[in-house]
Motif scaffolding. Structure first.
Motif, mmCIF file in Angstrom:
data_model
loop_
_atom_site.group_PDB
_atom_site.id
_atom_site.type_symbol
_atom_site.label_atom_id
_atom_site.label_comp_id
_atom_site.label_asym_id
_atom_site.label_seq_id
_atom_site.Cartn_x
_atom_site.Cartn_y
_atom_site.Cartn_z
ATOM 1 N N ASP A 51 0.841 -1.123 0.152
ATOM 2 C CA ASP A 51 -0.050 0.037 0.090
ATOM 3 C C ASP A 51 0.770 1.244 0.013
ATOM 4 O O ASP A 51 1.694 1.395 0.856
ATOM 5 C CB ASP A 51 -0.760 -0.200 1.499
ATOM 6 C CG ASP A 51 -1.934 1.101 1.486
ATOM 7 O OD1 ASP A 51 -1.514 2.234 0.569
ATOM 8 O OD2 ASP A 51 -2.892 1.110 2.198
ATOM 9 N N SER A 53 0.265 4.232 0.782
ATOM 10 C CA SER A 53 0.036 5.011 1.776
ATOM 11 C C SER A 53 0.587 4.645 3.047
ATOM 12 O O SER A 53 0.587 5.489 3.988
ATOM 13 C CB SER A 53 -1.550 5.550 1.851
ATOM 14 O OG SER A 53 -2.086 4.154 2.489
ATOM 15 N N GLU A 97 -8.517 8.709 3.300
ATOM 16 C CA GLU A 97 -8.191 7.608 2.398
ATOM 17 C C GLU A 97 -7.868 7.981 1.034
ATOM 18 O O GLU A 97 -6.555 7.671 0.572
ATOM 19 C CB GLU A 97 -9.074 6.259 2.377
ATOM 20 C CG GLU A 97 -8.690 5.636 3.719
ATOM 21 C CD GLU A 97 -10.154 4.611 3.640
ATOM 22 O OE1 GLU A 97 -10.381 3.951 2.473
ATOM 23 O OE2 GLU A 97 -10.441 4.283 4.993
ATOM 24 N N ALA A 100 -4.794 10.453 1.076
ATOM 25 C CA ALA A 100 -3.490 9.531 1.557
ATOM 26 C C ALA A 100 -2.887 8.804 0.405
ATOM 27 O O ALA A 100 -1.860 9.060 0.209
ATOM 28 C CB ALA A 100 -3.880 8.423 2.512
ATOM 29 N N VAL A 101 -3.631 8.479 -0.486
ATOM 30 C CA VAL A 101 -3.321 7.521 -1.553
ATOM 31 C C VAL A 101 -2.746 8.277 -2.758
ATOM 32 O O VAL A 101 -1.894 8.168 -3.324
ATOM 33 C CB VAL A 101 -4.413 6.544 -2.199
ATOM 34 C CG1 VAL A 101 -3.764 5.863 -3.120
ATOM 35 C CG2 VAL A 101 -4.534 5.455 -0.961
ATOM 36 N N THR A 104 -0.910 12.411 -0.652
ATOM 37 C CA THR A 104 0.394 12.313 0.425
ATOM 38 C C THR A 104 1.293 11.307 -0.034
ATOM 39 O O THR A 104 2.763 11.662 -0.044
ATOM 40 C CB THR A 104 -0.344 12.048 1.921
ATOM 41 O OG1 THR A 104 -1.344 12.973 2.184
ATOM 42 C CG2 THR A 104 0.703 11.938 2.788
ATOM 43 N N ALA A 105 0.824 10.124 -0.770
ATOM 44 C CA ALA A 105 1.785 8.972 -1.024
ATOM 45 C C ALA A 105 2.623 9.533 -2.188
ATOM 46 O O ALA A 105 4.043 9.249 -2.359
ATOM 47 C CB ALA A 105 1.096 7.715 -1.484
ATOM 48 N N SER A 146 -7.483 15.976 -4.046
ATOM 49 C CA SER A 146 -6.195 15.237 -4.240
ATOM 50 C C SER A 146 -5.622 15.657 -5.524
ATOM 51 O O SER A 146 -4.391 15.866 -5.602
ATOM 52 C CB SER A 146 -6.457 13.974 -4.168
ATOM 53 O OG SER A 146 -7.175 13.220 -5.113
#
Ligand code: NAI
Length: 236
Positions: A51, A53, A97, A100-101, A104-105, A146
């Protein structure tokens, strides 16, 4: 020695097609995905399931890439998810979520490969955004934030690393035939296609072509840009 690319979300859709095209051009590949990715179709590839994230997975993946291939020349931040809901009904987890994916990732992966690129004064960071990151889309405030975040981040990051030979760009797909859009009914697809000047959905190949251009030596003077590949859906 061949060029080395890290591609997230490489199991299917746009990520897989991008991996295939870079492979045809002689790149070595680190393929990251939640799902396990077969490497038999590639001449030189390592696949890691995990994953993006998860910060530990990201750091370990970047390390393993350098151990196996010696360096990272290009990072393609392609993995992305949707969890649609009206803002009023959106749960914290749906917001968290997706951010994050998708966002942020992207930042963490870039951070994990940036030092090596700076030392070699060469690198390409390519982020798969979306037309909705510029246009907005009701029911997708998390996803839109995002993707808009990715575009803004690329501009700031692009300015930070330009003097070190690293470019940071986005490709913003419109409406592309992959499993992400497969969930739509034929009627929904027909309605959306009717709003596109080219009157059809794009293909993963259309996006892979833009990514491989940005990854190429020829694109060395392009940074902070967003290439819109959307059949004329939004001429921005
Ligand atoms: P897809 O859903 O077919 O593939 C996404 C891949 O990412 C999957 O293999 C999935 O397992 C992987 N993935 C998801 N979450 C992950 C995580 N946390 N860690 C590691 N891997 C993860 O999607 P598609 O259509 O190929 O999209 C690729 C990118 O293009 C996404 O960022 C998407 O937002 C963007 N995009 C797609 C459009 C379309 O019409 N298909 C339009 C605009 C943007």
């Amino acid at each position: 020695m061949s060029n080395v690319a890290v591609i997230t979300g490489a199991a299917q859709g746009i990520g897989r097609r991008t991996a295939q095209v870079l492979n045809e051009q002689g790149w070595s590949l680190l393929l990251l995905d939640l799902q396990s990715v077969g490497t038999s179709e590639y001449s030189s590839a390592l696949a890691l399931a995990g994953d993006i994230s998860d910060e530990q997975f990201v750091e370990s993946a970047a390390k393993q890439c350098v151990e196996k291939f010696g360096r990272v020349d290009a990072l393609v931040n392609n993995a992305g998810i949707t969890q649609d809901n009206l803002a009023m009904r959106m749960k914290d987890e749906e917001w968290d979520e997706v951010i994050a994916v998708n966002m942020t990732a992207t930042f963490k992966l870039a951070k994990a490969v940036q030092r090596g690129m700076m030392k070699r004064r060469n690198g390409r960071i390519i982020n798969i955004a979306s037309v909705v990151g510029v246009m907005g889309n009701p029911g997708q405030c998390n996803y839109v934030a995002s993707k808009a975040g990715m575009i803004g981040w690329s501009k700031a990051m692009g300015q930070e690393v330009a003097s070190r030979g690293i470019t940071v760009n986005c490709v913003a797909p419109g409406f592309i035939a992959t499993s992400m859009t497969e969930v739509l009914t034929d009627d929904q697809k027909a309605k959306i296609s009717a709003t596109i000047p080219m009157q059809k959905m794009g293909s993963a190949q259309d996006i892979a072509a833009a990514v491989t251009y940005l990854a190429s030596e020829e694109a060395g003077y392009v940074t902070g840009a967003t290439i819109h590949v959307n059949g004329g859906m939004a001429m921005i």
